[in-house]
Design an enzyme around this catalytic site. Structure first.
Site, mmCIF file in Angstrom:
data_model
loop_
_atom_site.group_PDB
_atom_site.id
_atom_site.type_symbol
_atom_site.label_atom_id
_atom_site.label_comp_id
_atom_site.label_asym_id
_atom_site.label_seq_id
_atom_site.Cartn_x
_atom_site.Cartn_y
_atom_site.Cartn_z
ATOM 1 N N CYS A 186 51.885 41.687 40.432
ATOM 2 C CA CYS A 186 50.387 41.741 40.115
ATOM 3 C C CYS A 186 49.599 41.049 41.101
ATOM 4 O O CYS A 186 48.574 41.041 41.209
ATOM 5 C CB CYS A 186 49.920 40.637 38.868
ATOM 6 S SG CYS A 186 51.004 41.397 37.536
ATOM 7 N N ASP A 231 49.618 38.052 42.291
ATOM 8 C CA ASP A 231 49.563 36.565 42.661
ATOM 9 C C ASP A 231 50.453 35.678 42.180
ATOM 10 O O ASP A 231 51.011 35.835 41.110
ATOM 11 C CB ASP A 231 47.820 36.254 42.284
ATOM 12 C CG ASP A 231 47.631 36.983 41.166
ATOM 13 O OD1 ASP A 231 48.496 37.529 40.061
ATOM 14 O OD2 ASP A 231 46.351 37.256 40.718
ATOM 15 N N CYS A 257 44.703 36.719 46.287
ATOM 16 C CA CYS A 257 43.577 37.060 46.927
ATOM 17 C C CYS A 257 42.529 35.710 47.128
ATOM 18 O O CYS A 257 43.070 34.582 46.754
ATOM 19 C CB CYS A 257 42.709 38.137 45.697
ATOM 20 S SG CYS A 257 42.422 37.365 44.102
ATOM 21 N N CYS A 302 42.239 34.224 38.034
ATOM 22 C CA CYS A 302 42.743 33.487 38.934
ATOM 23 C C CYS A 302 42.473 32.172 38.631
ATOM 24 O O CYS A 302 43.481 31.218 38.889
ATOM 25 C CB CYS A 302 42.046 33.593 40.314
ATOM 26 S SG CYS A 302 42.189 35.261 41.089
#
Ligand SMILES: Cc1ncc(COP(=O)(O)O)c(C=O)c1O
Ligand SMILES: Cc1ncc(COP(=O)(O)O)c(C=O)c1O
Lengths: 140, 392, 392, 140
Positions: free
Chosen positions: D33, D35, D58, D102
């Site tokens: 994915c 991360d 990211c 995130c």
């Protein structure tokens, strides 16, 4: 859109008007379709000595009428009969495809006036036998 | 040649200098793709969203409900096809009017071929849609009513509020082609119950090639152009950033001094109409006498044909348009003029002069002067006028 | 901030000054509607036709077979939907590839919902479509093959001539999305048997919001946008005259010194790739090593994620793009990178640098220098890199 | 797209690195994915005396990690447990909607490291009973 020749004839159309006691008068077109051409002929000894027109229609209809009258003025009936719509269009340095029917109308106006003359004077004109006034110039 | 007198603002308008100035940097300085994540991209993104906001504010909508298109025709096609295909299960009936722009009418014809049923509502002699017929035409199958805000030829403004109310009552989507109205008339999509609204920037001093469709939240509509995720996944394609910026600036300017501009336009319009009626006989005004676009003049000059009128005007440096068949390459004159009941031969002699922000009183007077000469000259050549004179 | 180093020319390009200069008069001086019959209209009409002619000449087509659109996505949607709906009686099968732009793929998905069958051809590790599979997929129901000319992400150029030959032999229409190829590769639609071809001006230093679809005479295709009679009745809407003029000028410039430009681009491209491979480990080049767009570089940097790479580059004034999921707002990385067989975690670390006419050797060297620093920094933060070091 | 705070933490992330002999280590996310966050805790007397992270992901993943470590450093386990993803996002002056996951990942990384600590040291931590590492942060 139009050639300079068309615009010139539109601006300064030749032979606009009527002839009193014309020897032949032809009217073609239909106001519903936006164009009517009326042509008056003065004929002496088989020669078209004078010609006038009146036209309700677009620029190319007026220019085609003007050019057509120029092309038959002073010509014999036989010569006038030989003038095709293509010749009129060519003399105008061409017409846009959607406007070709205006030159057809001009050819028909000449023929229609000659037919009138032939009927009134009971003379035969070669080539008018199967002239069909009801033909739709827009089909061309 | 004489200086150009441009009276065809309904066909298109020049881009105003302030608008062009705003656009320029986006061609070769701030040229980033708005979808890109680097700074140059964000700059474009911000510019696009600022314009969207300006447009939304103008029509009292939320920015997120404005979707940019390539112009009015795309917006019209999208609204109709998008709603039709997305709501097919609900119904297959669409209602529109007989005087819509071809962007609507030809799309309806296309949808008819795809199995949809379309009712074309009549209009009265002024071009106003028949509200009773409209109401009666609504069935359980009806999914969409599309009626233009103001007509592009005769300028008539429709009773949009009533139509919006009818549509809302019946639970039918209401789309309006406001291409001629936006930038010229105040529009509030909430007050008028408008579900979708088409616009095009080049009709209000913005650039060509950019327009928008307002879509009320909740309207079920398929995309017309699928692909990238632009415009919230509803209209794909790299954004025309300079065009979008120009449209935003143009709409802002248009509504800044709307009343002032319109008062001026109405004065010029009515002056021109009055003078023509005073100095030329056998003329008729098409469209509603008062309930019309501020800049729209549409007059039939009997016994002459529109194209030769336009050519003659052009020779004098005047730009106008006509509903004559000859100017459209078709056989029939304008469907709008026929719908308000004009006979073909008279419809052929129509002239539309659409005034804009740059026209002056002197121009109006000059145009009337020239019209008098031109109409006289063309009538003198016309076998139809000859007959009328005989009768007299 | 440092001067911008723009290496995202595949996303969009700046409009060249010569192009903008040609466009400018058409905004507010020669602003006539090309459909109008007065002189101002004819001026626009001539400008539109001149541009059409320039585009046609470039691809060895006739001007009358070029139709302007709002861009590449509209051209793609039109080709696919237009042919699909117009030929439904003939068949309902379309063939495309797994690495097409979303303008094609999402349109295919839409068509699938409308009852069409679509075969998505595989590509090899370089991104070249499997010609055998293509041939075998053609059935009596197949009406259209749509394969892109060159891929926007990895730059791979497809064997278009062979595909054209196969399509012709089987009597199936062949559309190619040449949005990334036009302006960069010589294309002859006759020699390559291309029936339809999509283009977008903003990929070759023309403006955004304008593109075109070439349609070979005889191809049966419905309009996507119906309405006015523009574009020979096939694409309605007032022409975006400045855009069209810009597109014509841009294509002319693009092909004027094509070989020279391309030689320069290839040199810069290969220099950048070589330097990266020399100075950074755990990298892979995506796409075909030689059979690729002159300006296209696509490299995966293992153990790091593309978006943070892009942000870091942006901080140094460098604009690039990535196939990482994070840059597209989706969960999966680029479908193109997955189609060539990259694992998800590696695809996330891709960087596309697309060079253009304005890039220099110094810029290339600077970018490599920065890349070395940035990759090292991001890897030092990466738990994935840590593991690799442990293994070493 | 990102707030200045996010960019600042992305540019200068705090507490990057590893802790040798950490008392708790948590790793969440999935390279598929795009991360992965790994967090190292040094805990003394119920207090997080040091914290480090490594992140593959990211810009907002890196910034969220950095911010989360700052927020728990020097805090008690109980205080650390009370930090939500929303608090992390808020401390960063907000995250774009598509990037909220995130901050979820950051919250999960803390909890995962604390879980590791609790298991290794056989201590109970309130609130970790139903901590589910397999929950997908992208759903948030
Ligand atoms: C291969 C390809 N096809 C289609 C498009 C869509 O073009 P546009 O964004 O101009 O609509 C693009 C560019 O975004 C592209 O690279
Ligand atoms: C009422 C109306 N609708 C739609 C359109 C189409 O707009 P465009 O030509 O920008 O596509 C026009 C203008 O031509 C219009 O006047």
């Amino acid at each position: 859109m139009y050639s300079e020749k068309v615009m010139e004839h539109f601006k300064n159309p030749r032979n606009v008007g009527e002839i009193e006691n014309a020897d032949g008068i032809g009217e073609v077109g239909n106001p519903r379709c936006g164009d009517i051409m009326k042509m008056y002929l003065k004929i002496e000894d088989e020669v078209i000595v004078d010609v006038k027109f009146k036209t309700f229609g677009c620029g190319s209809a007026i220019a085609s009428s003007s050019m057509a009258t120029e092309m038959i003025k002073g010509k014999t009936i036989e010569e006038a009969m030989s003038i095709t719509n293509k010749a009129v269009a060519k003399a105008l340095d061409g017409l846009p495809p959607v406007k070709m029917h205006c030159s057809v109308l001009a050819e028909q106006a000449i023929k229609s006036a000659l037919l009138d003359y032939s009927k009134k004077n009971n003379v035969h004109i070669d080539g008018l036998e199967d002239f069909d006034l009801t033909e739709d110039p827009h089909e061309h | 040649m004489t200086k150009l007198i441009y009276m065809d603002n309904s066909a298109t308008t020049p881009v105003k200098q302030e608008v062009l100035d705003e656009m320029l940097p986006y061609f070769n300085i701030k040229y980033g793709n708005p979808s890109s994540i680097y700074s140059l991209g964000s700059t474009s993104k911000v510019a696009v969203e600022t314009s969207r906001e300006k447009i939304a504010t103008t029509i009292n909508a939320n920015a997120k409900d404005i979707f940019f298109t390539a112009g009015g025709s795309e917006a019209d096609n999208w609204a109709l096809k998008g709603v039709a295909f997305a709501n097919r299960k609900k119904g297959n009936h669409i209602i529109t009017s007989k005087i819509e722009h071809h962007g609507i009418l030809h799309t309806c014809e296309y949808l008819e071929k795809q199995g949809f049923k379309v009712t074309y509502i009549d209009v009265d002699e002024y071009g106003i849609v028949d509200l009773n017929q409209l109401k009666k035409s609504i069935t359980d199958e009806t999914i969409l009513i599309s009626i233009m805000f103001a007509n592009n030829e005769i300028g008539t403004i429709q009773p949009i509020k009533e139509i919006g109310r009818i549509a809302k009552e019946k639970g039918v989507y209401f789309h309006t082609d406001a291409v001629q109205a936006i930038g010229h008339i105040k529009i509030d999509v909430d007050e008028l119950n408008i579900d979708m609204l088409s616009m095009a920037a080049h009709k209000f001093y913005g650039p060509k090639g950019i327009g928008a469709l307002y879509i009320r939240p909740g309207v079920k509509i398929d995309p017309l152009i699928s692909g990238g995720g632009q415009e919230r996944n509803r209209r794909a394609g790299t954004e025309n950033v300079p065009g979008i910026v120009g449209m935003g600036k143009a709409i802002e300017l248009a509504y800044e001094n709307l009343d002032e501009h319109n008062n001026k336009l109405i004065e010029l319009r009515d002056r021109l109409i009055k003078k023509v009626f005073e100095s030329i006989d056998y003329v008729r005004l098409n469209g509603h006498p008062t309930n019309r676009l501020p800049g729209n003049i549409n007059i039939c000059f009997e016994f002459i044909e529109g194209e030769s009128l336009l050519l003659s005007l052009d020779m004098e440096g005047i730009a106008g348009s006509s509903g004559s068949a000859c100017t459209s390459g078709t056989l029939d004159p304008s469907h709008v003029l026929l719908a308000i009941g004009l006979p073909h031969e008279i419809a052929h002699g129509s002239l539309r002069l659409s005034l804009g922000d740059f026209n002056t009183k002197d121009e109006v007077d000059y145009v009337v002067e020239k019209l008098v000469e031109i109409v006289a000259r063309l009538r003198s050549m016309s076998p139809l006028y000859e007959k009328v004179k005989e009768v007299k």
